[in-house]
Motif scaffolding. Structure first.
Motif, mmCIF file in Angstrom:
data_model
loop_
_atom_site.group_PDB
_atom_site.id
_atom_site.type_symbol
_atom_site.label_atom_id
_atom_site.label_comp_id
_atom_site.label_asym_id
_atom_site.label_seq_id
_atom_site.Cartn_x
_atom_site.Cartn_y
_atom_site.Cartn_z
ATOM 1 N N ASP A 39 0.822 -1.206 0.000
ATOM 2 C CA ASP A 39 0.000 0.000 0.000
ATOM 3 C C ASP A 39 0.861 1.263 0.000
ATOM 4 O OD1 ASP A 39 0.892 -0.743 2.486
ATOM 5 O OD2 ASP A 39 -0.899 -0.116 3.564
ATOM 6 N N ARG A 40 2.002 1.207 0.706
ATOM 7 C CA ARG A 40 2.886 2.383 0.755
ATOM 8 C C ARG A 40 3.567 2.628 -0.588
ATOM 9 N NH1 ARG A 40 3.497 4.272 5.880
ATOM 10 N NH2 ARG A 40 2.722 2.919 7.553
ATOM 11 N N ASP A 41 3.806 1.554 -1.359
ATOM 12 C CA ASP A 41 4.361 1.726 -2.702
ATOM 13 C C ASP A 41 3.410 2.552 -3.566
ATOM 14 O OD1 ASP A 41 6.634 0.201 -2.177
ATOM 15 O OD2 ASP A 41 5.677 -1.670 -2.811
ATOM 16 N N ILE A 42 2.130 2.286 -3.426
ATOM 17 C CA ILE A 42 1.124 2.910 -4.293
ATOM 18 C C ILE A 42 0.703 4.281 -3.783
ATOM 19 C CG2 ILE A 42 -1.189 2.635 -5.272
ATOM 20 C CD1 ILE A 42 -0.779 -0.421 -4.908
ATOM 21 N N LEU A 43 0.467 4.372 -2.474
ATOM 22 C CA LEU A 43 -0.083 5.596 -1.898
ATOM 23 C C LEU A 43 0.975 6.528 -1.325
ATOM 24 C CD1 LEU A 43 -3.101 4.056 0.076
ATOM 25 C CD2 LEU A 43 -3.268 5.518 -1.946
ATOM 26 N N GLY A 44 2.102 5.947 -0.877
ATOM 27 C CA GLY A 44 3.086 6.727 -0.159
ATOM 28 C C GLY A 44 2.822 6.746 1.336
ATOM 29 N N HIS A 45 1.764 6.075 1.763
ATOM 30 C CA HIS A 45 1.417 5.987 3.182
ATOM 31 C C HIS A 45 0.544 4.750 3.376
ATOM 32 C CE1 HIS A 45 -2.514 7.533 1.958
ATOM 33 N NE2 HIS A 45 -1.891 8.563 1.373
ATOM 34 N N SER A 46 0.141 4.494 4.598
ATOM 35 C CA SER A 46 -0.646 3.306 4.921
ATOM 36 C C SER A 46 -2.039 3.373 4.298
ATOM 37 C CB SER A 46 -0.778 3.165 6.435
ATOM 38 O OG SER A 46 -1.705 2.152 6.767
ATOM 39 N N ARG A 47 -2.543 2.218 3.893
ATOM 40 C CA ARG A 47 -3.902 2.156 3.342
ATOM 41 C C ARG A 47 -4.967 2.418 4.407
ATOM 42 N NH1 ARG A 47 -5.248 -4.301 2.537
ATOM 43 N NH2 ARG A 47 -4.011 -5.080 4.287
ATOM 44 N N LYS A 48 -4.574 2.506 5.681
ATOM 45 C CA LYS A 48 -5.543 2.832 6.731
ATOM 46 C C LYS A 48 -6.213 4.173 6.468
ATOM 47 C CE LYS A 48 -3.338 0.219 10.486
ATOM 48 N NZ LYS A 48 -2.648 0.322 11.804
ATOM 49 N N PHE A 49 -5.507 5.063 5.775
ATOM 50 C CA PHE A 49 -6.107 6.347 5.422
ATOM 51 C C PHE A 49 -7.324 6.158 4.518
ATOM 52 C CE2 PHE A 49 -1.992 7.914 6.821
ATOM 53 C CZ PHE A 49 -2.335 9.095 7.462
ATOM 54 N N MET A 50 -7.347 5.055 3.754
ATOM 55 C CA MET A 50 -8.476 4.776 2.880
ATOM 56 C C MET A 50 -9.646 4.153 3.647
ATOM 57 S SD MET A 50 -7.645 5.985 -0.025
ATOM 58 C CE MET A 50 -6.711 7.232 0.855
ATOM 59 N N VAL A 51 -9.514 4.087 4.963
ATOM 60 C CA VAL A 51 -10.629 3.780 5.861
ATOM 61 C C VAL A 51 -11.098 5.060 6.544
ATOM 62 C CG1 VAL A 51 -11.356 2.545 7.940
ATOM 63 C CG2 VAL A 51 -9.899 1.408 6.274
ATOM 64 N N TYR A 52 -10.148 5.806 7.102
ATOM 65 C CA TYR A 52 -10.509 6.987 7.890
ATOM 66 C C TYR A 52 -11.063 8.134 7.034
ATOM 67 C CZ TYR A 52 -7.991 4.553 11.567
ATOM 68 O OH TYR A 52 -7.583 3.623 12.481
ATOM 69 N N LEU A 53 -10.532 8.300 5.838
ATOM 70 C CA LEU A 53 -11.039 9.385 4.983
ATOM 71 C C LEU A 53 -12.472 9.114 4.508
ATOM 72 C CD1 LEU A 53 -7.819 10.151 2.894
ATOM 73 C CD2 LEU A 53 -8.850 11.590 4.663
ATOM 74 N N PRO A 54 -12.784 7.914 3.979
ATOM 75 C CA PRO A 54 -14.182 7.636 3.639
ATOM 76 C C PRO A 54 -15.108 7.715 4.850
ATOM 77 C CG PRO A 54 -12.739 6.061 2.559
ATOM 78 C CD PRO A 54 -11.884 6.846 3.522
ATOM 79 N N TRP A 55 -14.631 7.264 6.013
ATOM 80 C CA TRP A 55 -15.440 7.327 7.230
ATOM 81 C C TRP A 55 -15.793 8.775 7.570
ATOM 82 C CZ3 TRP A 55 -13.517 9.074 12.198
ATOM 83 C CH2 TRP A 55 -14.394 8.859 13.266
ATOM 84 N N THR A 56 -14.825 9.674 7.442
ATOM 85 C CA THR A 56 -15.069 11.087 7.722
ATOM 86 C C THR A 56 -16.117 11.664 6.782
ATOM 87 O OG1 THR A 56 -12.789 11.346 8.494
ATOM 88 C CG2 THR A 56 -13.978 13.349 7.907
ATOM 89 N N ALA A 57 -16.011 11.337 5.500
ATOM 90 C CA ALA A 57 -16.990 11.834 4.529
ATOM 91 C C ALA A 57 -18.380 11.265 4.798
ATOM 92 C CB ALA A 57 -16.534 11.478 3.111
ATOM 93 N N MET A 58 -18.445 9.995 5.177
ATOM 94 C CA MET A 58 -19.740 9.371 5.479
ATOM 95 C C MET A 58 -20.373 10.010 6.717
ATOM 96 S SD MET A 58 -20.531 6.785 3.344
ATOM 97 C CE MET A 58 -21.024 5.183 3.959
ATOM 98 N N MET A 59 -19.560 10.370 7.694
ATOM 99 C CA MET A 59 -20.071 11.076 8.877
ATOM 100 C C MET A 59 -20.764 12.372 8.454
ATOM 101 S SD MET A 59 -18.854 9.882 12.134
ATOM 102 C CE MET A 59 -18.034 11.203 13.021
ATOM 103 N N ALA A 60 -20.164 13.063 7.497
ATOM 104 C CA ALA A 60 -20.703 14.355 7.083
ATOM 105 C C ALA A 60 -22.054 14.217 6.394
ATOM 106 C CB ALA A 60 -19.704 15.067 6.166
ATOM 107 N N ILE A 61 -22.193 13.254 5.480
ATOM 108 C CA ILE A 61 -23.442 13.156 4.706
ATOM 109 C C ILE A 61 -24.560 12.469 5.475
ATOM 110 C CG2 ILE A 61 -22.220 13.189 2.494
ATOM 111 C CD1 ILE A 61 -22.815 10.157 2.284
ATOM 112 N N SER A 62 -24.269 11.918 6.670
ATOM 113 C CA SER A 62 -25.307 11.213 7.425
ATOM 114 C C SER A 62 -26.454 12.122 7.832
ATOM 115 C CB SER A 62 -24.708 10.565 8.672
ATOM 116 O OG SER A 62 -24.242 11.546 9.574
ATOM 117 N N VAL A 63 -26.205 13.416 7.910
ATOM 118 C CA VAL A 63 -27.246 14.357 8.324
ATOM 119 C C VAL A 63 -28.431 14.333 7.358
ATOM 120 C CG1 VAL A 63 -26.154 16.276 7.082
ATOM 121 C CG2 VAL A 63 -27.674 16.743 9.012
ATOM 122 N N PHE A 64 -28.205 14.000 6.094
ATOM 123 C CA PHE A 64 -29.280 13.962 5.109
ATOM 124 C C PHE A 64 -30.400 13.014 5.545
ATOM 125 C CE2 PHE A 64 -26.310 15.818 2.038
ATOM 126 C CZ PHE A 64 -27.152 16.562 1.229
#
Length: 457
Positions: A39-64
Motif C-alpha cells: 500500500d505504501r508503494d502505491i499511496l506513499g502511506h498506509s492504506r488505513k487512510f483509505m478507511v478513515y477518509l471515507p469514514w469522515t466523509a460518510m459522517m458528514a453526509i449522514s445528516v441527510f
C-alpha cells in the motif's frame, strides 16, 4: 490449489507506477491476483487512510437521512408543508441516493469518473441540496433540489466511499466496511439534537446553510486524498493461492475465502444470488427507513417528551452505526423485525425506557445489514466489478425509500402507527427467511478452498 505460470511485470507494463514491479498470479479457476506492491508503494502511506477518509466523509453526509426526521416539524411550519410533503421529499432523496450507485459504479469502472471527481461532484450537489431545503418553499422545487440533486450528490459520496474500502482491503472487508458505513448513521447525532432543540422558524435558513457548507467542506477535504488501487491488487504479505502469511487476515481468509472469480454484473445476476440479495435489501431497508422517518413523531404521538423523542432517534443513529460492524445477516434482520413490535408495546404501556430500549434494537438491526451487503457483494462476486455489482444490490434502497417514507406516511394515516409498525415487523421477518437462501456462488457450502465445478450455460 495450484497456480498457472506467474507473470512478472516490470515498471514498463504499468505506466502509472514507474518505480514499482509486480507479478500476476492466476489460481485454478482463472482468478488473477496482482501481488508484489505494498500500500505504501502505491499511496506513499498506509492504506488505513483509505478507511478513515471515507469514514469522515460518510459522517458528514449522514445528516441527510438520519437527522431529517428531527427537522420535519420545523420544515413543515417554515415552508407550509404537510407531513406527507416532507416525507415525500425524503423518499425522493432516498430514491436518487440509492439509484445513482449503479450508474456511478459503471462510470468509475469504465474510467470515465474517478473516485476523486465523483466526490468533488457529490460535495457540490450536497451543498445545493441543503440550500434548496433552506430557501425553496415550493414542494416540487424542494423535491428537485434536496431530493434529486442532494440525493445524487450524497449517493455519489456514499457509493465511492464504500467501494474505496473494498478495493483497498480485499482480504478483510467486513469490519472496515462496517466501520466506514457506521459513520453514515452516528455522524448525524449532533444534528439530531440541533434540530430538536436549536432549530426553529427564526433560524432555519442559517442552520441549513451552515450544515450544507459543513458537508461540502468535509467531503472535499477527504476526497483530495482519494486514490484507487490497481485492478486485481492484493496485499503483498498474503499468498492469494494458499492464504498463508502474516497476521490474522490469512487465518480469516482460510475460513472465509474470497469469490471464486470476478463476476461481471450480468454473470452475478445469472447466479440468482444477486437478485435474492436485492429483494432482501429492498424489504429490510424499507423497514429501517420507516423507523428512521417516524420514530420521533411516534414518540410525540404517544405522549413522550421532546428529550425522549430526540434521545430515541439519537440512540437509533448511534447504535445503527455501531451495529454496522456486527456479523450475522439473518440475526440482525430478525432483531429489526422484533424491534418494530417492541415499539408498539412500549407505546401501548407508555414506557419511555422500553421505547428507548427498542429504539436501541431497531438501530442495531437497521444498521448492521448495510455493511453486510457491502462486504458480501465482493465476497460473492469479486472486487473488479464491485462498484457496479454493489450498485445493483444497493439500488434496492430506491424502492425501499418509497415504502419507508412516502408510502409509510400513507399507511400511518390509514392504519395508525401501531398498524404501520406491525406491517414493518412482518416484512422484516419475511426478509430474514429470504436471507437464509444466500450463499457464495461457485463454492461448496463448507466454504473450503476447493471451488465447486464451474457451472455451464
Amino acid at each position: 490449489m495450484t497456480a498457472d505460470p506467474i507473470a512478472a511485470r516490470s515498471a514498463s507494463a504499468d505506466p502509472g507506477a514507474p518505480n514499482r514491479s509486480y507479478r500476476e498470479v492466476t489460481d485454478s479457476r482463472g482468478r488473477v491476483y496482482r501481488v508484489g506492491e505494498t500500500d505504501r508503494d502505491i499511496l506513499g502511506h498506509s492504506r488505513k487512510f483509505m478507511v478513515y477518509l471515507p469514514w469522515t466523509a460518510m459522517m458528514a453526509i449522514s445528516v441527510f437521512e438520519y437527522a431529517y426526521g428531527s427537522a420535519e416539524d420545523t420544515l413543515s411550519h417554515a415552508h407550509g408543508w404537510t407531513q406527507s410533503n416532507t416525507f415525500w421529499i425524503l423518499s425522493v432523496w432516498v430514491f436518487f441516493q440509492a439509484g445513482i450507485a449503479f450508474p456511478a459504479g459503471w462510470l468509475r469502472e469504465k474510467g470515465i469518473l474517478t473516485a476523486r471527481k465523483a466526490m468533488y461532484l457529490g460535495a457540490g450537489m450536497c451543498l445545493a441540496g441543503f440550500l434548496a431545503l433552506s430557501h425553496l418553499s415550493d414542494v416540487l422545487l424542494a423535491i428537485l433540489g434536496f431530493g434529486v440533486v442532494g440525493g445524487i450528490g450524497s449517493g455519489l459520496v456514499y457509493a465511492t466511499c464504500i467501494n474505496m474500502v473494498g478495493k483497498w482491503f480485499p482480504e478483510r472487508r467486513g469490519a472496515r466496511t462496517g466501520f466506514v458505513n457506521g459513520g453514515f448513521a452516528y455522524g448525524s447525532l449532533p444534528f439530531i439534537f440541533i434540530f430538536n432543540y436549536a432549530f426553529d422558524t427564526a433560524n432555519y435558513h442559517r442552520v441549513l446553510d451552515l450544515i450544507g457548507c459543513y458537508v461540502m467542506i468535509v467531503v472535499l477535504s477527504s476526497a483530495f486524498f482519494f486514490k484507487d488501487p490497481p485492478k486485481n491488487w492484493w496485499p503483498a504479505d498474503i499468498d492469494p493461492l494458499t492464504f498463508s502469511g502474516t497476521g490474522k487476515s490469512a487465518a480469516s481468509l482460510a475460513k472465509n475465502p474470497p469469490a471464486v472469480k470476478q463476476y461481471t454484473p450480468k454473470e452475478a445476476i445469472r447466479t440468482g444470488v444477486l437478485p435474492l440479495m436485492w429483494i432482501t435489501l429492498v424489504m429490510t431497508a424499507g423497514v429501517s427507513i420507516f423507523g428512521i422517518s417516524f420514530q420521533v413523531d411516534f414518540a410525540k404521538e404517544v405522549g413522550f417528551g421532546p428529550l425522549v423523542a430526540a434521545s430515541s432517534m439519537g440512540i437509533m443513529a448511534v447504535i445503527n452505526g455501531i451495529g454496522r460492524a456486527v456479523v450475522g445477516l439473518v440475526f440482525v434482520i430478525v432483531v429489526l423485525g422484533l424491534a418494530q413490535f417492541g415499539v408498539i408495546w412500549a407505546g401501548e404501556v407508555k414506557s419511555e425506557w422500553l421505547f428507548l430500549f427498542f429504539a436501541f434494537l431497531s438501530g442495531f438491526g437497521g444498521g448492521a445489514f448495510y455493511p453486510m451487503f457491502a462486504a458480501l457483494t465482493p465476497d460473492y462476486f469479486g472486487e473488479n466489478y464491485n462498484a457496479t455489482n454493489y450498485g445493483l444490490v444497493y439500488s434496492g434502497k430506491l424502492i425501499s425509500g418509497l415504502f419507508g417514507g412516502g408510502l409509510g406516511s400513507m399507511v400511518v394515516a390509514a392504519w395508525g402507527y401501531n398498524g404501520a409498525y406491525a406491517l414493518a415487523g412482518g416484512i422484516s421477518m419475511v426478509a430474514a427467511a429470504i436471507a437464509l437462501l444466500l450463499k457464495q456462488p461457485g463454492r461448496s457450502t463448507d466454504m473450503s478452498l476447493t471451488p465447486d465445478p464451474q457451472p455451464t450455460g
